[in-house]
Scaffold this motif. Structure first.
Motif, short mmCIF file in Angstrom:
data_model
loop_
_atom_site.label_atom_id
_atom_site.label_comp_id
_atom_site.label_asym_id
_atom_site.label_seq_id
_atom_site.Cartn_x
_atom_site.Cartn_y
_atom_site.Cartn_z
N GLU A 133 0.83 -1.21 0.00
CA GLU A 133 0.00 0.00 0.00
C GLU A 133 0.86 1.26 0.00
OE1 GLU A 133 -3.17 0.12 2.78
OE2 GLU A 133 -4.06 -1.78 2.09
N LEU A 134 1.98 1.24 0.71
CA LEU A 134 2.87 2.41 0.71
C LEU A 134 3.49 2.62 -0.67
CD1 LEU A 134 4.60 1.94 4.17
CD2 LEU A 134 3.08 3.82 3.51
N THR A 135 3.69 1.54 -1.40
CA THR A 135 4.17 1.66 -2.78
C THR A 135 3.10 2.31 -3.65
OG1 THR A 135 5.60 -0.28 -2.55
CG2 THR A 135 5.01 0.39 -4.79
N ARG B 170 9.16 -0.43 -5.13
CA ARG B 170 9.60 -1.82 -5.00
C ARG B 170 10.13 -2.30 -6.35
NH1 ARG B 170 5.49 -5.35 -1.49
NH2 ARG B 170 7.45 -6.29 -0.84
N MET B 171 11.37 -2.77 -6.35
CA MET B 171 12.01 -3.26 -7.56
C MET B 171 12.19 -4.77 -7.42
SD MET B 171 14.79 -0.20 -8.12
CE MET B 171 15.26 -0.82 -9.73
N GLN B 172 11.51 -5.51 -8.29
CA GLN B 172 11.50 -6.97 -8.20
C GLN B 172 12.91 -7.52 -8.27
OE1 GLN B 172 8.94 -8.78 -11.11
NE2 GLN B 172 8.49 -10.52 -9.79
N GLY B 173 13.27 -8.35 -7.29
CA GLY B 173 14.59 -8.97 -7.25
C GLY B 173 15.68 -8.08 -6.70
N VAL B 174 15.34 -6.82 -6.39
CA VAL B 174 16.35 -5.88 -5.90
C VAL B 174 16.05 -5.46 -4.47
CG1 VAL B 174 17.49 -3.66 -6.28
CG2 VAL B 174 16.79 -5.06 -8.24
N ALA C 238 10.87 6.39 -1.94
CA ALA C 238 10.63 7.16 -3.16
C ALA C 238 11.08 8.61 -2.98
CB ALA C 238 9.15 7.12 -3.52
N GLU C 239 11.41 9.24 -4.09
CA GLU C 239 11.73 10.67 -4.10
C GLU C 239 10.47 11.44 -3.75
OE1 GLU C 239 14.23 13.67 -4.20
OE2 GLU C 239 14.96 11.85 -5.18
N ALA C 240 10.61 12.41 -2.83
CA ALA C 240 9.45 13.22 -2.44
C ALA C 240 8.95 14.01 -3.64
CB ALA C 240 9.85 14.18 -1.32
N LYS C 241 7.65 14.06 -3.80
CA LYS C 241 7.04 14.73 -4.95
C LYS C 241 6.69 16.17 -4.60
CE LYS C 241 5.19 10.49 -6.96
NZ LYS C 241 5.99 9.63 -6.10
N ALA C 242 6.92 17.06 -5.54
CA ALA C 242 6.63 18.46 -5.32
C ALA C 242 5.21 18.83 -5.69
CB ALA C 242 7.61 19.33 -6.12
N HIS C 243 4.55 17.95 -6.44
CA HIS C 243 3.20 18.26 -6.90
C HIS C 243 2.16 17.51 -6.07
CE1 HIS C 243 3.24 14.31 -8.79
NE2 HIS C 243 4.40 14.63 -9.32
N THR C 244 0.90 17.86 -6.25
CA THR C 244 -0.19 17.23 -5.53
C THR C 244 -0.30 15.76 -5.93
OG1 THR C 244 -1.37 19.32 -5.48
CG2 THR C 244 -2.66 17.33 -5.03
N ALA C 245 -0.52 14.89 -4.95
CA ALA C 245 -0.65 13.47 -5.23
C ALA C 245 -1.84 13.20 -6.12
CB ALA C 245 -0.80 12.70 -3.92
N TYR D 196 -1.30 -8.50 -8.30
CA TYR D 196 -0.18 -8.94 -9.14
C TYR D 196 0.57 -7.75 -9.74
CZ TYR D 196 2.37 -10.35 -13.26
OH TYR D 196 3.35 -10.48 -14.21
N LEU D 197 -0.18 -6.78 -10.27
CA LEU D 197 0.45 -5.67 -10.99
C LEU D 197 1.30 -4.80 -10.07
CD1 LEU D 197 -2.50 -4.74 -13.34
CD2 LEU D 197 -0.31 -5.73 -14.03
N THR D 198 0.85 -4.57 -8.83
CA THR D 198 1.65 -3.73 -7.93
C THR D 198 2.92 -4.46 -7.49
OG1 THR D 198 0.29 -4.48 -6.05
CG2 THR D 198 -0.26 -2.36 -7.04
N GLN D 199 2.92 -5.77 -7.58
CA GLN D 199 4.14 -6.52 -7.26
C GLN D 199 5.06 -6.62 -8.47
OE1 GLN D 199 2.51 -10.22 -5.84
NE2 GLN D 199 2.14 -9.44 -3.78
N ALA D 200 4.49 -6.84 -9.64
CA ALA D 200 5.29 -7.03 -10.85
C ALA D 200 5.86 -5.72 -11.37
CB ALA D 200 4.45 -7.69 -11.94
N ALA D 201 5.09 -4.64 -11.27
CA ALA D 201 5.50 -3.34 -11.81
C ALA D 201 5.02 -2.25 -10.86
CB ALA D 201 4.91 -3.14 -13.21
N PRO D 202 5.79 -1.95 -9.82
CA PRO D 202 5.36 -0.98 -8.81
C PRO D 202 4.89 0.34 -9.41
CG PRO D 202 7.35 -2.08 -8.10
CD PRO D 202 7.11 -2.52 -9.51
#
Length: 238
Positions: free
Chosen positions: A54-56, A63-67, A72-79, A167-173
């Motif tokens: 959920e934090l991802t 999250r980088m699979q296998g790594v 994450a880099e803090a974002k300057a714009h609105t989420a 699956y998608l949030t695990q395979a491609a954050p």
């Protein structure tokens, strides 16, 4: 006001967010592994996995699979409008989620789908159509096109057990996304699937998500207009 304690995974999330906001965990820093967090925090691996997932999705971690998992880099714009797992949304209301897979196949992308996924027309994509139910009442038709290069094992998943979101949030954050919302007149088939009256409108979210510079998925999420409302919250910072 209820004084019921927050679920354990929520407390884990807040503990990690506090570490990031206090500067103890810096952008691009690798965070402890799931096993290390289980030992450190004394909670189950399932709890840690859900908190990190959920934090991802919320943009705090990558999250980088296998790594590993990194801040994450803090974002300057609105989420962006948050992306959630429909099964979790339904469970949070104290209800039961179920789903029915109508289609799951690989096929050639048409021009519109290719443009949405940033691939070439005729190139292979993965397509799924799933109806989601809340206490056996249909609440969403999910039509999803997936970029095989970002999620190569999509067709191998058992979507009777997990949602595509999991699956998608695990395979491609998830690193970015966009939503377009519109009211529509559902087709006859869609009215039958969602058990809609003839004059009842539908509410559609067109959603695209990215992992890095790669478009991962383009989805059309259709909801019954009378049984669903969108909710968003934002804060204003001076």
């Amino acid at each position: 006001m209820s004084d019921t304690p927050a679920p354990i995974y929520q407390r884990v999330k807040q503990a990690i967010i506090s570490q990031i906001r206090a500067g103890h965990w810096q952008p691009h820093q690798r965070v402890p592994s799931e096993s290390e967090l289980v030992t450190e925090l004394g909670v189950s691996r399932m709890t840690i996995n859900r908190a990190l997932r959920e934090l991802t999705s919320e943009g705090f971690l990558i999250r980088m699979q296998g790594v590993g998992t990194f801040v994450a880099e803090a974002k300057a714009h609105t989420a962006l409008l948050e992306v959630h797992n429909i099964a979790d949304e339904i469970a949070a209301r104290g209800h039961r989620h179920s789903s029915k897979i109508l289609q799951l196949k690989a096929r050639a992308a048409n021009d519109e789908e290719a443009a949405a996924l940033d691939i070439q027309p005729g190139q292979q994509l993965f397509y799924s159509q799933i109806v989601h139910y809340e206490n056996d009442v249909p609440v969403q038709i999910e039509d999803r096109c997936v970029n095989p290069s970002a999620a190569p094992d999509y067709m191998k998943q058992d979507f009777d057990q997990v949602t595509p979101y999991i699956y998608l949030t695990q395979a491609a954050p998830l690193t970015a996304g966009e939503h377009i919302v519109e009211a529509v007149v559902p087709t006859l088939q869609e009215r039958e699937l969602l058990q809609l009256d003839e004059q009842e409108p539908g509410l559609v979210i067109h959603r695209r998500t990215w992992s890095g510079k790669t478009v991962v998925t383009a989805a059309r999420l259709l909801y019954p207009g009378s049984r669903y409302q969108l909710f968003g919250r934002f804060t204003h910072q001076r």
